[in-house]
Design a protein around this motif. Structure first.
Motif, PDB file in Angstrom:
ATOM      1  N   GLU A   1       9.616  -2.825  -5.873  1.00  0.00           N
ATOM      2  CA  GLU A   1       8.499  -2.710  -4.726  1.00  0.00           C
ATOM      3  C   GLU A   1       9.127  -1.714  -3.691  1.00  0.00           C
ATOM      4  O   GLU A   1       8.760  -1.013  -2.788  1.00  0.00           O
ATOM      5  CB  GLU A   1       7.926  -3.619  -4.025  1.00  0.00           C
ATOM      6  CG  GLU A   1       6.824  -4.782  -4.586  1.00  0.00           C
ATOM      7  CD  GLU A   1       5.675  -3.958  -5.171  1.00  0.00           C
ATOM      8  OE1 GLU A   1       5.419  -3.138  -4.314  1.00  0.00           O
ATOM      9  OE2 GLU A   1       5.122  -4.384  -6.141  1.00  0.00           O
ATOM     10  N   GLY A   2      10.768  -1.405  -3.953  1.00  0.00           N
ATOM     11  CA  GLY A   2      11.310  -0.492  -3.086  1.00  0.00           C
ATOM     12  C   GLY A   2      11.948  -1.287  -1.490  1.00  0.00           C
ATOM     13  O   GLY A   2      12.630  -0.696  -1.046  1.00  0.00           O
ATOM     14  N   MET A   3      11.599  -2.600  -1.431  1.00  0.00           N
ATOM     15  CA  MET A   3      11.890  -3.166  -0.194  1.00  0.00           C
ATOM     16  C   MET A   3      13.225  -3.517  -0.202  1.00  0.00           C
ATOM     17  O   MET A   3      13.859  -3.672   1.077  1.00  0.00           O
ATOM     18  CB  MET A   3      10.817  -4.540  -0.097  1.00  0.00           C
ATOM     19  CG  MET A   3       9.351  -4.062  -0.423  1.00  0.00           C
ATOM     20  SD  MET A   3       8.314  -5.480  -0.472  1.00  0.00           S
ATOM     21  CE  MET A   3       8.008  -5.891   1.167  1.00  0.00           C
TER      22      MET A   3
ATOM     23  N   ASN B   1       0.747  -1.047  -0.053  1.00  0.00           N
ATOM     24  CA  ASN B   1       0.076  -0.060  -0.088  1.00  0.00           C
ATOM     25  C   ASN B   1       0.786   1.325   0.032  1.00  0.00           C
ATOM     26  O   ASN B   1       0.399   2.202   0.453  1.00  0.00           O
ATOM     27  CB  ASN B   1      -0.950  -0.085   1.235  1.00  0.00           C
ATOM     28  CG  ASN B   1      -0.030   0.412   2.539  1.00  0.00           C
ATOM     29  OD1 ASN B   1       1.131  -0.220   2.870  1.00  0.00           O
ATOM     30  ND2 ASN B   1      -0.775   1.059   3.508  1.00  0.00           N
ATOM     31  N   ALA B   2       2.263   1.154  -0.462  1.00  0.00           N
ATOM     32  CA  ALA B   2       2.989   2.132  -0.474  1.00  0.00           C
ATOM     33  C   ALA B   2       2.503   3.610  -1.264  1.00  0.00           C
ATOM     34  O   ALA B   2       2.587   4.524  -0.801  1.00  0.00           O
ATOM     35  CB  ALA B   2       4.279   2.019  -1.153  1.00  0.00           C
TER      36      ALA B   2
ATOM     37  N   VAL C   1       2.296  -5.055   3.332  1.00  0.00           N
ATOM     38  CA  VAL C   1       2.736  -6.021   2.241  1.00  0.00           C
ATOM     39  C   VAL C   1       1.318  -6.725   1.930  1.00  0.00           C
ATOM     40  O   VAL C   1       0.738  -7.803   2.889  1.00  0.00           O
ATOM     41  CB  VAL C   1       3.719  -6.962   2.540  1.00  0.00           C
ATOM     42  CG1 VAL C   1       4.137  -7.800   1.291  1.00  0.00           C
ATOM     43  CG2 VAL C   1       4.839  -5.980   3.007  1.00  0.00           C
ATOM     44  N   HIS C   2       0.730  -6.535   0.825  1.00  0.00           N
ATOM     45  CA  HIS C   2      -0.429  -7.462   0.466  1.00  0.00           C
ATOM     46  C   HIS C   2      -0.186  -8.863   0.026  1.00  0.00           C
ATOM     47  O   HIS C   2      -0.840  -9.928   0.307  1.00  0.00           O
ATOM     48  CB  HIS C   2      -1.066  -6.597  -0.515  1.00  0.00           C
ATOM     49  CG  HIS C   2      -1.490  -5.381  -0.564  1.00  0.00           C
ATOM     50  ND1 HIS C   2      -2.391  -4.981   0.768  1.00  0.00           N
ATOM     51  CD2 HIS C   2      -1.342  -4.161  -1.034  1.00  0.00           C
ATOM     52  CE1 HIS C   2      -2.553  -3.691   0.735  1.00  0.00           C
ATOM     53  NE2 HIS C   2      -2.029  -3.301  -0.325  1.00  0.00           N
ATOM     54  N   ASN C   3       0.901  -8.924  -0.740  1.00  0.00           N
ATOM     55  CA  ASN C   3       1.228 -10.346  -1.309  1.00  0.00           C
ATOM     56  C   ASN C   3       1.760 -11.212  -0.368  1.00  0.00           C
ATOM     57  O   ASN C   3       2.863 -11.114   0.282  1.00  0.00           O
ATOM     58  CB  ASN C   3       2.222 -10.052  -2.520  1.00  0.00           C
ATOM     59  CG  ASN C   3       2.489 -11.332  -3.371  1.00  0.00           C
ATOM     60  OD1 ASN C   3       2.983 -12.252  -2.634  1.00  0.00           O
ATOM     61  ND2 ASN C   3       2.582 -10.947  -4.454  1.00  0.00           N
ATOM     62  N   PRO C   4       1.209 -12.368   0.022  1.00  0.00           N
ATOM     63  CA  PRO C   4       1.632 -13.505   0.812  1.00  0.00           C
ATOM     64  C   PRO C   4       3.125 -13.907   0.641  1.00  0.00           C
ATOM     65  O   PRO C   4       3.882 -14.214   1.417  1.00  0.00           O
ATOM     66  CB  PRO C   4       0.792 -14.497   0.587  1.00  0.00           C
ATOM     67  CG  PRO C   4      -0.645 -14.143   0.165  1.00  0.00           C
ATOM     68  CD  PRO C   4      -0.056 -13.078  -0.831  1.00  0.00           C
TER      69      PRO C   4
END
Length: 379
Positions: free
Chosen positions: A223-225, A47-48, A256-259
């Protein structure tokens, strides 16, 4: 040259080559991720791009945002809205301008006398943002455009035609985390700012130093992570380069939405943080000061919320430390305050910053600003 010196030089050259190689690979991955893979902000895995700010947006910024073309807002991948106060007539650079959304908001706020430059390394984003220059010029009633988009890298601003000591404000919206060489990026921002200029930017931060294994994953980079800086390292980096202590403006948890990404990142948590940092003459003021806000910053007639820790009510004297006194006296806010320099030395000048006041995680916890659902184009 003795053996030890020769060995160290060879090692340094080898590391430089490795860094350049990594930077090139990351740049190509990010170009592909944002230029081709992502069509809208809904395609992001966190949700960034919709983390709600921890304080209300300026009225003028909200009004300007409403006038930005919907197609520009649709391809927005930042975290928050990086719009500082009092921009009329300023020269502003947006690092990693993407679709141009923030640039067009800034275009309205700097006025026809101001100038906004958007810099991005992705061909698709440059083409997309340039498409709406004339639209916004006419929308804002300007006789000529005040916004230009150039292709280039944040690590090499001079190659993109950005002159040293030429800018009043540099902004960036969640793109420095996509860059492997943050020291060079911050150093470049420092060079192009005028003395008294401001770096005002939002970025993704990690709760601890991210493992090297993250940097081998293209999605985590995109994703920037993988490139998120451990937030405490930001303070050290800024001070090393010559900037003022960072001032935390806003902070929100990133979900983080993606499992699969949740599994990969494990116990590393992420937050978006907006900071404002200034380029000041060294030791320009060494003592505390008594400052009184005049109520003259646009949209801030009764109170100027400078950051999460400093709020200045109109006509109410406030004692501030030496660095804050320098910021208020030596930047574009100098006419908005009456400042009386005190004889009291400021012991904080040589002490470690109060890290607890600078953590986006603590601010997000305090305000309960974790966002799991929101409109991706509402900002």
């Amino acid at each position: 040259m003795n053996y030890a010196t020769s060995f160290l030089r060879t090692l340094a050259d080898r590391r430089k080559v490795q860094t350049l190689s990594m930077s090139s690979a990351v740049h190509e991955n990010v170009k592909n991720y944002y230029g081709s893979r992502l069509e809208t902000s809904d395609d992001l895995q966190t949700n960034a791009a919709c983390s709600m700010p921890s304080r209300p947006l300026l009225k003028s910024a909200c009004e300007a945002l409403k006038q930005v073309h919907p197609d520009v807002c649709k391809r927005y991948f930042g975290c928050g809205l990086v719009i500082p106060e009092k921009l009329e007539g300023c020269a502003v650079l947006d690092l990693g301008s993407g679709s141009g959304r923030d640039c067009y908001v800034l275009s309205k706020l700097v006025g026809e006398r101001g100038q906004v430059t958007g810099l991005d390394m992705t061909d698709e984003m440059i083409v997309a943002s340039q498409k709406y220059v004339q639209y916004h010029q006419e929308k804002f009633g300007y006789s000529k455009p005040n916004t230009v988009f150039v292709k280039g890298y944040m690590e090499k601003l001079s190659d993109a035609g950005i002159q040293n000591n030429s800018l009043d404000v540099v902004v960036s919206n969640c793109v420095i985390c996509l860059c492997p060489d943050k020291r060079t990026v911050i150093s470049e921002a420092y060079k192009v700012l005028k003395e008294g200029g401001e770096l005002y930017y939002s970025d993704m931060y990690a709760s601890k130093v991210v493992p090297d294994s993250f940097k081998e994953d293209p999605v985590l980079w995109g994703e920037g992570m993988a490139g998120a800086l451990y937030w405490q390292d930001l303070i050290t980096l800024m001070k090393d380069i010559g900037f003022s202590t960072p001032h935390l403006v806003a902070g929100s948890h990133i979900v983080v939405h993606n499992p699969e990404l949740q599994r990969k990142t494990g116990d590393v948590k992420y937050a978006s943080g907006t900071y404002r940092i200034f380029k000041l003459a060294q030791n320009s003021i060494k003592t505390k000061a008594l400052v009184t806000y005049n109520g003259t910053v646009p949209d801030c007639a009764e109170c100027f919320e400078f950051d999460a820790s400093h709020s200045f009510k109109t006509s109410v004297p406030v004692e501030v430390g030496a660095e804050m006194a320098a910021i208020l006296q030596k930047t574009r806010f100098s006419t908005d305050f009456n400042i009386s320099i005190l004889d009291t030395p400021d012991p904080k000048q040589s002490s470690t910053p109060q890290y607890c006041q600078l953590s986006p995680f603590l601010l997000a916890d305090k305000l309960g600003s974790s966002v799991k659902q929101c409109s991706k184009t509402a900002h």
